[in-house]
Design a protein around this motif. Structure first.
Motif, PDB file in Angstrom:
ATOM      1  N   ASP B  16      21.495 -10.312   8.495  1.00 54.36           N
ATOM      2  CA  ASP B  16      21.601  -8.873   8.753  1.00 54.36           C
ATOM      3  C   ASP B  16      21.281  -8.558  10.211  1.00 54.36           C
ATOM      4  N   ALA B  17      20.221  -9.182  10.712  1.00 49.52           N
ATOM      5  CA  ALA B  17      19.844  -8.952  12.110  1.00 49.52           C
ATOM      6  C   ALA B  17      20.960  -9.412  13.042  1.00 49.52           C
ATOM      7  N   ALA B  18      21.615 -10.497  12.677  1.00 54.93           N
ATOM      8  CA  ALA B  18      22.706 -11.004  13.518  1.00 54.93           C
ATOM      9  C   ALA B  18      23.850  -9.999  13.552  1.00 54.93           C
ATOM     10  N   ILE B  19      24.217  -9.448  12.398  1.00 57.47           N
ATOM     11  CA  ILE B  19      25.301  -8.457  12.377  1.00 57.47           C
ATOM     12  C   ILE B  19      24.962  -7.283  13.278  1.00 57.47           C
ATOM     13  N   LEU B  20      23.738  -6.772  13.139  1.00 58.09           N
ATOM     14  CA  LEU B  20      23.346  -5.619  13.953  1.00 58.09           C
ATOM     15  C   LEU B  20      23.352  -5.945  15.442  1.00 58.09           C
ATOM     16  N   THR B  21      22.755  -7.077  15.782  1.00 62.23           N
ATOM     17  CA  THR B  21      22.655  -7.432  17.202  1.00 62.23           C
ATOM     18  C   THR B  21      24.031  -7.658  17.809  1.00 62.23           C
ATOM     19  N   ILE B  22      24.855  -8.422  17.106  1.00 63.30           N
ATOM     20  CA  ILE B  22      26.198  -8.703  17.600  1.00 63.30           C
ATOM     21  C   ILE B  22      27.011  -7.410  17.683  1.00 63.30           C
ATOM     22  N   GLY B  23      26.898  -6.595  16.648  1.00 61.61           N
ATOM     23  CA  GLY B  23      27.659  -5.351  16.625  1.00 61.61           C
ATOM     24  C   GLY B  23      27.241  -4.413  17.735  1.00 61.61           C
ATOM     25  N   GLU B  24      25.949  -4.347  17.973  1.00 58.18           N
ATOM     26  CA  GLU B  24      25.443  -3.452  19.009  1.00 58.18           C
ATOM     27  C   GLU B  24      25.906  -3.888  20.388  1.00 58.18           C
ATOM     28  N   GLY B  26      28.417  -6.073  20.933  1.00 61.93           N
ATOM     29  CA  GLY B  26      29.863  -6.288  20.992  1.00 61.93           C
ATOM     30  C   GLY B  26      30.265  -7.688  21.410  1.00 61.93           C
ATOM     31  N   THR B  27      29.391  -8.657  21.206  1.00 67.38           N
ATOM     32  CA  THR B  27      29.733 -10.021  21.597  1.00 67.38           C
ATOM     33  C   THR B  27      28.873 -11.009  20.826  1.00 67.38           C
ATOM     34  N   VAL B 104      32.535  -2.925  13.052  1.00 71.13           N
ATOM     35  CA  VAL B 104      33.810  -3.131  13.720  1.00 71.13           C
ATOM     36  C   VAL B 104      33.636  -3.989  14.964  1.00 71.13           C
ATOM     37  N   ALA B 105      32.605  -3.698  15.735  1.00 72.10           N
ATOM     38  CA  ALA B 105      32.370  -4.476  16.956  1.00 72.10           C
ATOM     39  C   ALA B 105      32.045  -5.923  16.623  1.00 72.10           C
ATOM     40  N   ALA B 106      31.313  -6.128  15.536  1.00 69.03           N
ATOM     41  CA  ALA B 106      31.000  -7.495  15.128  1.00 69.03           C
ATOM     42  C   ALA B 106      32.278  -8.232  14.723  1.00 69.03           C
ATOM     43  N   TRP B 107      33.113  -7.576  13.929  1.00 64.90           N
ATOM     44  CA  TRP B 107      34.397  -8.175  13.563  1.00 64.90           C
ATOM     45  C   TRP B 107      35.174  -8.597  14.805  1.00 64.90           C
ATOM     46  N   LEU B 108      35.265  -7.687  15.744  1.00 63.44           N
ATOM     47  CA  LEU B 108      36.033  -7.987  16.952  1.00 63.44           C
ATOM     48  C   LEU B 108      35.452  -9.191  17.677  1.00 63.44           C
ATOM     49  N   ALA B 109      34.131  -9.250  17.775  1.00 63.80           N
ATOM     50  CA  ALA B 109      33.490 -10.373  18.456  1.00 63.80           C
ATOM     51  C   ALA B 109      33.847 -11.694  17.770  1.00 63.80           C
ATOM     52  N   PHE B 110      33.868 -11.685  16.446  1.00 65.06           N
ATOM     53  CA  PHE B 110      34.219 -12.912  15.728  1.00 65.06           C
ATOM     54  C   PHE B 110      35.702 -13.249  15.901  1.00 65.06           C
ATOM     55  N   TYR B 111      36.534 -12.233  15.867  1.00 66.00           N
ATOM     56  CA  TYR B 111      37.950 -12.421  16.136  1.00 66.00           C
ATOM     57  C   TYR B 111      38.153 -13.186  17.437  1.00 66.00           C
ATOM     58  N   VAL B 112      37.465 -12.697  18.458  1.00 62.18           N
ATOM     59  CA  VAL B 112      37.642 -13.277  19.787  1.00 62.18           C
ATOM     60  C   VAL B 112      37.124 -14.701  19.830  1.00 62.18           C
TER      61      VAL B 112
END
Lengths: 195, 195
Positions: B16-24, B26-27, B104-112
């Motif tokens: 959960d912390a990873a999702i939040l951190t990555i999402g916040e 954006g990478t 959404v930002a987390a998804w994008l980061a994983f996409y990339v």
DNA sequence: TTTTATTGATTGATCAGTCAATAAAAAGCT
DNA sequence: AGCTTTTTATTGACTGATCAATCAATAAAA
């Protein structure tokens, strides 16, 4: 071997190397040594010409934007009607020059970084606004204002969507296919006009 | 203060912390210390539970996929016709749960990142295929095979396109607006049917 | 001799990953 | 019930690698 007048040449070489390196790796997370090495110079020289890494990256994004702008203006100049303007805009985004995997991957990398970097965000805003305004100029003569708003958002999202899929290479769109899907969208909207 | 049975709890907290951190941010370019800190533990503990950073990231992406899948199955279960299935698929992607900026930002980061990481790429492929197959199951009863292919590519690209724009936040789509543009696309295609 | 272009060597910061040490619960024993 | 021992969870301190950025030194034109 210092020849005179190197600065502008080196700047260009370094920017080109940056586009290739970023595009190949699909991220801005490349080292100055990577970029400089590809340009055939030391990382110290890259710093000498651009100061910080950020500035090289910004210059690189400006170059991508400029390349797209030039091609776009040419294509729009050849368009004889609003309807043709729309097709021209779409086609430029999937032209041989723009839709190369490295270029697309570089665009995506800058898109993503723009979330954090205000200068890159500003550059991206310019692109987004210009695309929208170009699309609207083709659409407003053909459909209602409201319909034009919806369609320009749709077309812009489709372009971005195909870019992201192209960057991932995965069994995904060749230039023609992508442009064809967008054309299909435009046709469908225009033939079922009412707003 | 070792309570027993911590491992599953800690794993979840860290993801959960990873999702939040990555999402916040954006990478995926976040440190183990960032993630562990947000979960209220030391980075050493994060390494203890996941080994390498890659594994935590993969687990995080799996979680995002799983969340989407659950919501998608529920929505598809409620859909009574092919046409409703299409709307359900679109709506899930813009639901309150999925279309939050951090997610959404987390998804994008994983996409990339999937461009470089084979394991992430594999996970992404699952998502892409499933989306496509769900869309086709709604479309093939309504239009020709060829038309369905085009439309499912178009809808998928539209979703990705709106995601990327959402991640950039810039004066861009609210959930309703995005879903509405896609619905408009579907309607236009279905009413100008011929293939 | 001056100016211009260029680099090797270095510095300081950041991070992933390791490991031995610690502390608290649980289990065993009487 | 008290006590010792084992197991489980957790961390601080460390290592090695990587990188952006700096700068004094060098070499080739002008």
């Amino acid at each position: 071997m210092p020849k005179l007048g190197m600065p502008p040449l080196r700047r260009k070489e370094l920017i080109d190397a940056a586009i290739l390196t970023i595009g190949e790796r699909g991220t801005l997370d490349v080292t100055m040594t990577d970029i400089a090495g590809r340009a055939g110079v030391s990382s110290a020289l890259a710093h000498h010409y651009f100061g910080a890494k950020d500035e090289l990256l910004q210059a690189t994004m400006r170059q991508l934007l400029a390349d797209l702008t030039v091609e776009m203006q040419q294509a729009l100049g050849r368009a004889a009607s609003p309807r043709e303007r729309i097709s021209a805009i779409v086609n430029v985004n999937f032209s041989v020059g723009q839709f190369r995997p490295e270029v697309v991957a570089a665009w995506l990398a800058f898109y993503v970084e723009a979330q954090r970097s205000p200068p890159l965000r500003r550059l991206l805003r310019i692109y987004v606004r210009r695309l929208r305004s170009n699309l609207m100029s083709g659409l407003t003569p053909l459909v209602s204002r409201n319909q034009a708003d919806i369609m320009s958002e749709g077309i812009a999202a489709l372009i971005d969507g195909f870019y992201i899929r192209r960057a991932l290479k995965d069994g995904l769109p060749n230039p023609r296919g992508a442009a064809a899907v967008i054309e299909h969208y435009v046709k469908a909207c225009l033939s079922s006009q009412p707003a």
